[in-house]
Enzyme design. Structure first.
Site, PDB file in Angstrom:
ATOM      1  N   PRO A  29      -7.498 -15.566  42.619  1.00 41.82           N
ATOM      2  CA  PRO A  29      -7.291 -15.471  41.170  1.00 41.82           C
ATOM      3  C   PRO A  29      -5.942 -14.926  40.736  1.00 41.82           C
ATOM      4  CG  PRO A  29      -8.640 -13.671  41.955  1.00 41.82           C
ATOM      5  CD  PRO A  29      -8.404 -14.542  43.136  1.00 41.82           C
ATOM      6  N   ASP A  37       0.575 -24.906  42.384  1.00 39.56           N
ATOM      7  CA  ASP A  37       0.317 -25.045  40.954  1.00 39.56           C
ATOM      8  C   ASP A  37       1.073 -23.977  40.172  1.00 39.56           C
ATOM      9  OD1 ASP A  37      -1.353 -27.124  41.412  1.00 39.56           O
ATOM     10  OD2 ASP A  37      -3.201 -25.956  41.274  1.00 39.56           O
ATOM     11  N   LYS A  90       1.383 -28.885  36.300  1.00 34.52           N
ATOM     12  CA  LYS A  90       1.386 -29.750  35.115  1.00 34.52           C
ATOM     13  C   LYS A  90       1.025 -28.878  33.928  1.00 34.52           C
ATOM     14  CE  LYS A  90      -1.556 -32.195  37.300  1.00 34.52           C
ATOM     15  NZ  LYS A  90      -2.114 -32.682  38.496  1.00 34.52           N
ATOM     16  N   ASP A 119     -10.128 -21.334  43.888  1.00 35.97           N
ATOM     17  CA  ASP A 119     -10.642 -22.122  45.007  1.00 35.97           C
ATOM     18  C   ASP A 119     -10.210 -23.574  44.810  1.00 35.97           C
ATOM     19  OD1 ASP A 119     -12.782 -22.353  47.302  1.00 35.97           O
ATOM     20  OD2 ASP A 119     -13.132 -24.031  45.947  1.00 35.97           O
ATOM     21  N   THR A 140     -12.764 -17.852  43.563  1.00 35.20           N
ATOM     22  CA  THR A 140     -12.568 -18.531  42.281  1.00 35.20           C
ATOM     23  C   THR A 140     -12.561 -17.498  41.141  1.00 35.20           C
ATOM     24  OG1 THR A 140     -13.303 -20.405  40.931  1.00 35.20           O
ATOM     25  CG2 THR A 140     -15.031 -19.064  41.929  1.00 35.20           C
ATOM     26  N   ALA A 141     -11.846 -17.851  40.061  1.00 34.59           N
ATOM     27  CA  ALA A 141     -11.556 -16.886  38.994  1.00 34.59           C
ATOM     28  C   ALA A 141     -12.805 -16.233  38.411  1.00 34.59           C
ATOM     29  CB  ALA A 141     -10.764 -17.577  37.890  1.00 34.59           C
ATOM     30  N   MET A 198     -10.729 -23.001  31.618  1.00 32.43           N
ATOM     31  CA  MET A 198      -9.806 -23.736  30.751  1.00 32.43           C
ATOM     32  C   MET A 198     -10.424 -24.043  29.390  1.00 32.43           C
ATOM     33  SD  MET A 198      -8.350 -26.426  33.618  1.00 32.43           S
ATOM     34  CE  MET A 198      -9.928 -26.615  34.456  1.00 32.43           C
TER      35      MET A 198
END
Lengths: 263, 263
Positions: A16, A39, A61, A94, A122-123, A175
């Site tokens: 994270p 990323d 992106k 992840d 994972t976050a 998100m």
């Protein structure tokens, strides 16, 4: 512990954000890979752990405006491996959770490139940890659901959840975008109770983490802090509203850890 | 990186089994804690990383027959911290996912004991990584759902999912028990299609991992290997049935890694 192998692509979860939440395997691969494609969300403190001769390239992106296409990323991974480099594809959290790893794996399989997936924290799990609250609970949360608000930013306006949401679930929205009022409406339409505890965690597991919490019926008006943001919804978040649980102080160790590890 | 502090309890995720999938923070705490209380599922290779003077105690509850009650665990954590020890409560996977951490956190809060939660790689992510398959996919799996089959072993026979299961989800069932035919029936009742790809991963992320896969309508007859078992259900598992994806060779590094880390 084996180092990164030539001609192989490693899809690696960076966790994270806090470098201490890297896995040992991820650190070893970062330290030994020839090439790293990462990323935007992977912080500098993690990238600083790469070998000093490694080629480190962002393929992020931002905000839906692609600087590089997904096909372009596939070509970079395949070309680098075919040139005999050891390649780390570094994704925040992840790699298999909302990371488009499936498309990259399919491209690598089609090209006959050996690959390995290295899971990460994972976050959602880091956010729960920093809140000091469980994501499942024997009494109130027997299910844990990850979904994405990414659709909410596209034209088709698919809601984050269709049909009734189970009462005994913790829902995590990755998100979510900026429009919490829209998500609050979608959750109400999915039958979520007005008094359901909701929280928004901004920059989870970093020294700049911030948290905003309310009942569902006040959630649309909350300020949720800078991206990346995660929403957590469910009875397990209740102690945030009663004051029973205050978020743990976030350890301000990110820079310190990076210094020590990079030494 | 700070060591374990006296008088503090750390609820630490040990990850799925492979010591290389520990986080750096988890390793540091294991190496420096005075006392470690662990679940049965934490393998010896991970426990071997504890300081040689640490007191390492299993507080596992096998097959529903408690050797120690949950209240007994709370008392051990609180007493050890109040005696001024640094305490690691080590749970397999992530402590906040089906780990009863909520009850331990509440007890620590009530007793005024400082605590920290250290997230870990939960088994579902490690299973996906070793299958080489994504858990979410832009086309076929926009949701990821963790639930538990633990209820299936109790008297009340609550199904693992009530109401329709979203078509575009990957469902992961933790602790499914031995009766896959019952779970297959419950999934069919939740509207899951007969041809939905399903797989059972036994001992994920260890050198003894085994995998069995079929469509939902053949799932009840599968042999699923020894516990711990995870079930993964969804279109994202499709490549297992077409032969497009073969599970990655599991790295037989568990013993090797433990040797190196312990050195």
């Amino acid at each position: 512990m084996t180092m990164a192998q030539k001609g192989t692509v490693y899809l690696v979860g960076a966790g994270p954000g806090d470098p201490e939440l890297l896995t040992l395997r991820a650190l070893r691969l970062l330290e030994t890979a020839d090439v790293i494609f990462h990323d935007d969300l992977v912080p500098d403190e993690v990238l600083a752990l790469a070998h000093r001769h490694a080629l480190v390239t962002s393929v992020g992106k931002r905000c839906g405006r692609p600087r590089i296409t997904q096909q372009g990323i596939h070509a970079l991974l395949i070309d680098s491996a075919q040139e005999g480099q050891s390649v780390v594809r570094l994704k925040s959290g992840d790699p298999l959770v909302f990371g488009r790893a499936g498309e990259e794996i399919a491209a690598l399989r089609a090209a006959g490139i050996p690959f390995e997936v290295v899971p990460g924290v994972t976050a959602a799990l880091a956010a729960g940890a920093s809140l000091g609250l469980p994501l499942t609970d024997r009494k109130s949360a027997s299910k844990l659901i990850f979904c994405t608000g990414h659709h909410a930013m596209s034209k088709d306006a698919t809601p984050i959840w269709s049909g009734p949401l189970p009462e005994d679930a913790t829902l995590v929205v990755y998100m979510p975008g900026r429009d919490l009022s829209r998500i609050a409406c979608e959750l109400a339409a999915a039958g979520v109770a007005k008094d359901m505890p909701c929280c928004a965690v901004s920059r989870a597991a970093t020294s700049r983490q911030s948290i905003a919490a309310s009942r569902l019926d006040g959630f649309g008006k909350l300020e949720c802090g800078p991206a990346p943001v995660l929403l957590l919804v469910g009875r397990a978040m209740g102690p945030l509203l009663t004051g029973e649980a205050a978020p743990q102080e976030v350890r301000e160790l990110v820079a310190e850890a990076a210094t020590e590890l990079g030494a």
